[in-house]
Design a protein around this motif. Structure first.
Motif, PDB file in Angstrom:
ATOM      1  N   VAL A   8       0.859  -1.173   0.000  1.00 46.76           N
ATOM      2  CA  VAL A   8       0.000   0.000   0.000  1.00 46.76           C
ATOM      3  C   VAL A   8       0.904   1.235   0.000  1.00 46.76           C
ATOM      4  O   VAL A   8       1.789   1.358   0.838  1.00 46.76           O
ATOM      5  CB  VAL A   8      -0.927   0.010   1.234  1.00 46.76           C
ATOM      6  N   ASP A   9       0.657   2.128  -0.964  1.00 50.28           N
ATOM      7  CA  ASP A   9       1.496   3.320  -1.122  1.00 50.28           C
ATOM      8  C   ASP A   9       0.637   4.568  -0.931  1.00 50.28           C
ATOM      9  O   ASP A   9       0.430   5.342  -1.864  1.00 50.28           O
ATOM     10  CB  ASP A   9       2.154   3.305  -2.495  1.00 50.28           C
ATOM     11  N   TYR A  79       3.607  -3.118   8.821  1.00 49.48           N
ATOM     12  CA  TYR A  79       2.580  -4.121   8.540  1.00 49.48           C
ATOM     13  C   TYR A  79       1.271  -3.628   9.138  1.00 49.48           C
ATOM     14  O   TYR A  79       1.217  -3.292  10.320  1.00 49.48           O
ATOM     15  CB  TYR A  79       2.930  -5.458   9.191  1.00 49.48           C
ATOM     16  N   VAL A  80       0.230  -3.565   8.308  1.00 53.03           N
ATOM     17  CA  VAL A  80      -1.094  -3.173   8.770  1.00 53.03           C
ATOM     18  C   VAL A  80      -2.093  -4.143   8.151  1.00 53.03           C
ATOM     19  O   VAL A  80      -2.212  -4.215   6.921  1.00 53.03           O
ATOM     20  CB  VAL A  80      -1.436  -1.719   8.354  1.00 53.03           C
ATOM     21  N   HIS A  85       2.622  -1.405   4.273  1.00 54.11           N
ATOM     22  CA  HIS A  85       2.395  -0.003   3.957  1.00 54.11           C
ATOM     23  C   HIS A  85       3.736   0.705   3.835  1.00 54.11           C
ATOM     24  O   HIS A  85       4.536   0.688   4.777  1.00 54.11           O
ATOM     25  CB  HIS A  85       1.548   0.658   5.041  1.00 54.11           C
ATOM     26  N   LEU A  86       3.965   1.310   2.674  1.00 48.96           N
ATOM     27  CA  LEU A  86       5.178   2.102   2.473  1.00 48.96           C
ATOM     28  C   LEU A  86       4.991   3.426   3.194  1.00 48.96           C
ATOM     29  O   LEU A  86       3.990   4.126   2.981  1.00 48.96           O
ATOM     30  CB  LEU A  86       5.416   2.343   0.982  1.00 48.96           C
ATOM     31  N   SER A 107       2.949  11.488  12.059  1.00 46.80           N
ATOM     32  CA  SER A 107       1.557  11.247  11.664  1.00 46.80           C
ATOM     33  C   SER A 107       1.451  10.133  10.624  1.00 46.80           C
ATOM     34  O   SER A 107       0.385   9.546  10.451  1.00 46.80           O
ATOM     35  CB  SER A 107       0.927  12.525  11.125  1.00 46.80           C
ATOM     36  N   ARG A 108       2.532   9.811   9.955  1.00 48.51           N
ATOM     37  CA  ARG A 108       2.517   8.728   8.965  1.00 48.51           C
ATOM     38  C   ARG A 108       2.556   7.355   9.609  1.00 48.51           C
ATOM     39  O   ARG A 108       2.128   6.379   9.024  1.00 48.51           O
ATOM     40  CB  ARG A 108       3.739   8.805   8.040  1.00 48.51           C
ATOM     41  N   TYR A 109       3.110   7.294  10.797  1.00 48.67           N
ATOM     42  CA  TYR A 109       3.357   6.003  11.422  1.00 48.67           C
ATOM     43  C   TYR A 109       2.279   5.680  12.447  1.00 48.67           C
ATOM     44  O   TYR A 109       1.825   6.555  13.168  1.00 48.67           O
ATOM     45  CB  TYR A 109       4.736   6.004  12.082  1.00 48.67           C
TER      46      TYR A 109
END
Length: 110
Positions: A8-9, A79-80, A85-86, A107-109
């Motif tokens: 997922v990007d 991993y989600v 997820h990149l 906020s990305r993580y």
């Protein structure tokens, strides 16, 4: 045919990589993505190309994968729900500041 995991990007990491990566590392980037997608690598926990490993000294479970070991270019992934997820692409000269980069883009993580 090899089983694959879903990449997922959501942050446009692939497009960003194609813009900022030096030409000599673009093929290595694609090889890294292929290894990250390969379910067999995850089953055996062997990642000869990316040397996928957990980032230490941080609360979230974040992994980093080498694009090129010597230059230091890396990709951060998480991993989600069984997907990969990149999260970010890290410039070669900034890979030692990994904790600062993660905190800056927290906020990305998850």
């Amino acid at each position: 045919m090899a089983k694959t995991l879903t990449l997922v990007d959501e942050y446009g990491i692939i497009l960003q990589a194609l813009k900022i990566l030096p030409n000599e590392f673009k093929v290595s980037f694609l090889e890294s993505l292929a290894e990250l997608e390969d379910a067999e690598c995850h089953r055996t926990r062997k990642f000869p190309k990316t040397r996928l490993h957990k980032v230490k000294a941080i609360k979230q479970v974040i992994y980093r994968a080498d694009i090129d070991k010597i230059s230091g270019w890396r990709v951060h992934v998480q991993y989600v729900n069984g997907q990969i997820h990149l999260k970010d692409i890290i410039e070669g000269k900034k890979h030692d500041d990994v904790l600062d980069i993660i905190k800056f883009k927290k906020s990305r993580y998850q």
